[in-house]
Design a protein around this motif. Structure first.
Motif, PDB file in Angstrom:
ATOM      1  N   VAL A   1     -38.265   4.220  44.064  1.00 17.66           N
ATOM      2  CA  VAL A   1     -37.720   2.856  44.149  1.00 17.66           C
ATOM      3  C   VAL A   1     -38.118   2.283  45.509  1.00 17.66           C
ATOM      4  O   VAL A   1     -37.988   2.972  46.536  1.00 17.66           O
ATOM      5  CB  VAL A   1     -36.181   2.854  44.015  1.00 17.66           C
TER       6      VAL A   1
ATOM      7  N   THR B   1     -35.961   2.634  32.476  1.00 15.31           N
ATOM      8  CA  THR B   1     -37.301   2.842  31.911  1.00 15.31           C
ATOM      9  C   THR B   1     -37.587   4.331  31.751  1.00 15.31           C
ATOM     10  O   THR B   1     -38.092   4.774  30.722  1.00 15.31           O
ATOM     11  CB  THR B   1     -38.360   2.185  32.834  1.00 15.31           C
TER      12      THR B   1
ATOM     13  N   ARG C   1     -35.651   0.879  36.901  1.00 19.23           N
ATOM     14  CA  ARG C   1     -36.621   1.967  36.825  1.00 19.23           C
ATOM     15  C   ARG C   1     -35.998   3.200  36.138  1.00 19.23           C
ATOM     16  O   ARG C   1     -36.629   3.870  35.320  1.00 19.23           O
ATOM     17  CB  ARG C   1     -37.115   2.308  38.238  1.00 19.23           C
TER      18      ARG C   1
ATOM     19  N   ARG D   1     -33.505  -2.731  41.198  1.00 19.03           N
ATOM     20  CA  ARG D   1     -34.766  -1.999  40.979  1.00 19.03           C
ATOM     21  C   ARG D   1     -34.481  -0.559  40.546  1.00 19.03           C
ATOM     22  O   ARG D   1     -35.139  -0.030  39.659  1.00 19.03           O
ATOM     23  CB  ARG D   1     -35.624  -2.034  42.255  1.00 19.03           C
TER      24      ARG D   1
END
Ligand code: NAD
Length: 419
Positions: free
Chosen positions: A48, A133, A130, A126
């Motif tokens: 990140v 995902t 992430r 973020r």
């Protein structure tokens, strides 16, 4: 060779409760093997970008314990002490929790090893996107549906839902619950766990011969669960005499102004900053002489170290595994009635279920309907557990586990072992 995974106190507690139920139910050895084990787990390490341009790599987990009765369901915890072992334990609790109140879900849990308070909002976004995902191989509306837990709330759920929707190319509201109402969240979800706790706690007080009106209550933890629990206990006529957060607590024998404390927290303050009451530590809160004690912070708060000093008459476990088995033995000896986590805090997953159903149907219910249905499910769940406990001379926890484990075992058995 796989690296050994360290256990945790919470995993030990989860396995202990399952083992007791398996023994009491005389469960077939093959079913014990299956139900004691985690079905599926994913560990991810992901980068990140921080606001200063540097990068950090974080570790996250998603664990599915059992999906015999439906898609996996469970919260996402952002906490520096999060471990895979804890995720396993909490996923097991979710399986039994969904089963004891009759929801068509299995159990899951996940999270990231991070202190979210140390991140800016853009860093949190973020990280959340992430992480979502990375675990998107496992999650989805028919497979595994995340929800909030410690360190996450409606905003993180919105980012998760949006990330999954971006991948799909269209909005997938049913992929996550505990979302803001603006994007398909359910009315009543934020306070649902607290409402469920307040419903069963009032009944447990009555069952212990205590009138809930005017009864005294102490609530540990003042986050999503603790604050709504305190508000709803006060609204039900109880005197909330102590509350706390990670920085300590406050106490007033005449009762605290829960609305003022909620406003203080919403403005970013700490409970200990509240000037209109006496300061007390979390240990002092847990051992106050009250009718009702509701731990709503972390696991293993009431242990052999403090159980003999606990003076509450009824304990409703807002947090999972707040009372460990050794402490439970001491408290049972002292005739303290404990409403176990898998029942007491099931209100959140009940309204998450309602949210998922509303999303799948694209048909939304009014808050009054959500709350009424929630109360009905919780009252029915409590009633079934109490009736079994009385009939079979069991604790409420033993009865709840027997009902839940039997339901999951039955589903596993009738489906059979593939191939
Ligand atoms: P949250 O992050 O919103 O709040 C946690 C609260 O606990 C905060 O007020 C924090 O300051 C406090 N806390 C942390 N450590 C503490 C300590 N040592 N002593 C006293 N307070 C401390 O989390 P939440 O969603 O309210 O979850 C609380 C508990 O309830 C967790 O154990 C969670 O697994 C469980 N739970 C949550 C839900 C839900 O719907 N959010 C549902 C079922 C169970």
């Amino acid at each position: 060779m796989t690296a050994p995974v360290q256990g945790s106190a919470t995993l030990g507690i989860a396995q202990h409760h399952f083992d007791v139920a398996a023994r009491q139910l005389d469960l077939a050895p093959a079913l014990v093997l299956v139900l004691r084990q985690i079905k599926r787990e994913l560990i991810v390490h992901f980068p990140v970008e921080m606001d200063d341009g540097s990068f950090r790599v974080f570790t996250g987990f998603r664990v599915q314990h059992n999906i015999a009765r439906g898609p996996a369901k469970g919260g996402m915890r952002f906490h520096p002490a999060m471990t895979l072992a804890d995720a396993r334990a909490l996923a097991m609790f979710m399986t039994w929790k969904a089963a004891v109140v009759g929801l068509p879900f299995g159990g899951a849990k996940g999270g990231v090893v991070v202190d979210p308070k140390a991140l800016s909002i853009t860093e949190r976004e973020r990280l959340t996107r992430r992480f979502t995902t990375e675990i998107s191989l496992l999650i989805g509306p028919d497979r595994d549906i995340p929800a909030p837990d410690i360190g996450t709330g409606p905003q993180e759920m919105a980012w998760m839902m949006d990330t999954l929707s971006m991948h799909a190319g269209y909005s997938v509201p049913a992929s996550v619950t505990g979302k803001p109402v603006a994007i398909g969240g359910s009315e009543g979800r934020n306070a649902a766990t607290g409402r469920g706790i307040a419903t069963v706690a009032a009944q447990a007080l009555r069952d212990s011969g205590i009138d809930p009106t005017g009864a005294t209550a102490a609530v540990q933890g003042f986050g999503q669960v603790g604050s709504s629990t305190a508000q709803l206990l006060a609204a039900a006529g109880m005197r909330v005499v102590a509350v706390s957060d990670s920085g300590g607590g406050v106490h007033s024998g005449g009762g605290l102004d829960v609305d003022a404390l909620t406003a203080l927290k919403e403005e970013g303050g700490a409970i200990a900053d509240y000037g209109a009451a006496q300061a007390l530590t979390n240990d002092e809160l847990l051992t106050l002489e009250v009718d009702l004690l509701v731990p709503c912070a972390l696991e293993a708060q009431i242990t052999a170290a403090n159980a003999t000093r606990v003076r509450a008459r009824v304990i409703a476990e807002g947090a999972n595994a707040a009372v460990d088995p050794e402490a439970e033995a001491v408290l049972t000896e002292k005739d303290v009635l404990i409403v176990p986590d898998i029942l007491a805090n099931a209100g959140g997953v009940v309204v998450s279920y309602f949210e998922w159903v509303q999303n799948l149907e694209a048909f939304f219910w009014a808050r009054g309907e959500v709350n009424a249905r929630l109360r009905e499910v919780m009252a029915r769940g409590y009633d079934a557990v109490r009736t079994k406990a009385q009939a079979d001379h069991l604790s409420l926890r033993e009865a709840a586990y027997q009902i839940a484990v039997r339901r999951v075992a039955e589903a596993s058995e009738v489906r059979g072992i593939y191939p």
